[in-house]
Design a protein around this motif. Structure first.
Motif: not given
Length: 295
Positions: A249-264
């Motif tokens: 869960e943590k690995r996928f959560n970090d991956k998703f948050q990294a992408s949304t941060n770049r999108f932000y």
């Protein structure tokens, strides 16, 4: 223009709305120019800056249409002022100005009304075509491509077509016609001042083109990143049992948050560039007016 050619097969079924849009845009551009210049001759006559005409002018042909229009307006204002007084003449002027601006805005609304059917029709057919393509592609295609990219294409990218390309299509008749009518009027009023204005056009065009190219680049990055986090979301929903089974869960959560941060970050840069466009164009307009007043 290449993009418009590719979209032409989607535009053709709704071409009647395009023709109506063009027709009302012509009327909008014409009345927009008339509304801006109609007040000048009447003010000149009313305040005694032009020699008053008491003899009704005679129409002598298309070549003298401009002078006939000015003379007839001069004659109407002069005779009305003498018979009914300046207050009544001013009332007629106000009614004429309001009528011209009313017609201008009615034609603008009708142009936008009909182009709406074209824009939404093209988007509907475009989405239908993409979905049909999704159904007909082989299974091997989806093993190489992320499903989130496909979802981004049918949602976000189609909306970008609406916001960018079809917005240009909407203005491709209105703005050039308005410019043509305005330039003809400007040359009629003063050739020297018009040429002086043209000296500023290359500078303004260079600045605006730089902003436009930057917006295109930033927009592509935003759309790409949207596909990345949608793909991550799709992978998560499809393999949720596997993710929980391996405690990932943590690995996928970090991956998703990294992408949304770049999108932000990309979205902030894009919106700030878009916000810069309006103030920059307004400042260039004011700078041109200031230079004209100085000249």
């Amino acid at each position: 223009m290449d993009y418009i050619k590719k979209l032409s097969r989607f535009i053709v079924p709704y071409k009647r709305y395009g023709y109506l849009n063009i027709f009302f845009n012509v009327l909008y551009a014409l009345f927009s120019t008339l509304a801006m210049v109609s007040l000048m001759p009447m003010i000149n006559v009313l305040f005694g800056e032009t020699e008053k005409l008491t003899i009704k002018p005679v129409y002598k042909g298309i070549k003298e249409l401009k002078s006939f229009g000015e003379d007839y307006l001069n004659y109407f204002v002069t005779t009305t002022n003498e018979s009914d007084g300046p207050q009544q003449t001013l009332l007629y002027m106000i009614i004429l100005i309001i009528s011209l601006f009313l017609l201008k805005n009615i034609f603008n609304y009708l142009a936008l009304f009909f182009i709406t059917f074209l824009r939404n029709g093209v988007l509907k057919d475009l989405r239908d075509s993409i979905y049909n393509k999704v159904l007909t592609l082989p299974i091997s295609y989806y093993s190489e491509k992320k499903k989130g990219d496909i979802i981004a294409r049918i949602s976000g990218d189609v909306n970008e077509v609406k916001n960018s390309l079809l917005a240009v299509l909407e203005l491709i008749v209105k703005e050039p016609l308005t410019i043509v009518f305005a330039i003809v009027t400007m040359f009629t009023i003063s050739m020297k001042l018009t040429i002086f204005v043209f000296l500023f056009i290359p500078v303004a065009g260079l600045i605006i083109s730089r902003i436009g190219k930057s917006l295109k680049k930033k927009s592509n990055r935003v759309q790409t990143e949207q596909g990345v986090f949608l793909s991550t979301l799709e992978e998560t929903l499809s393999g949720l049992k596997v993710i929980k089974g391996f405690n990932s869960e943590k690995r996928f959560n970090d991956k998703f948050q990294a992408s949304t941060n770049r999108f932000y970050n990309f979205s902030n840069v894009l919106m700030n560039r878009q916000n810069l466009a309006s103030p920059a164009s307004e400042f260039l307009g004011i700078a041109t007016i200031a230079a004209l007043l100085w000249y």
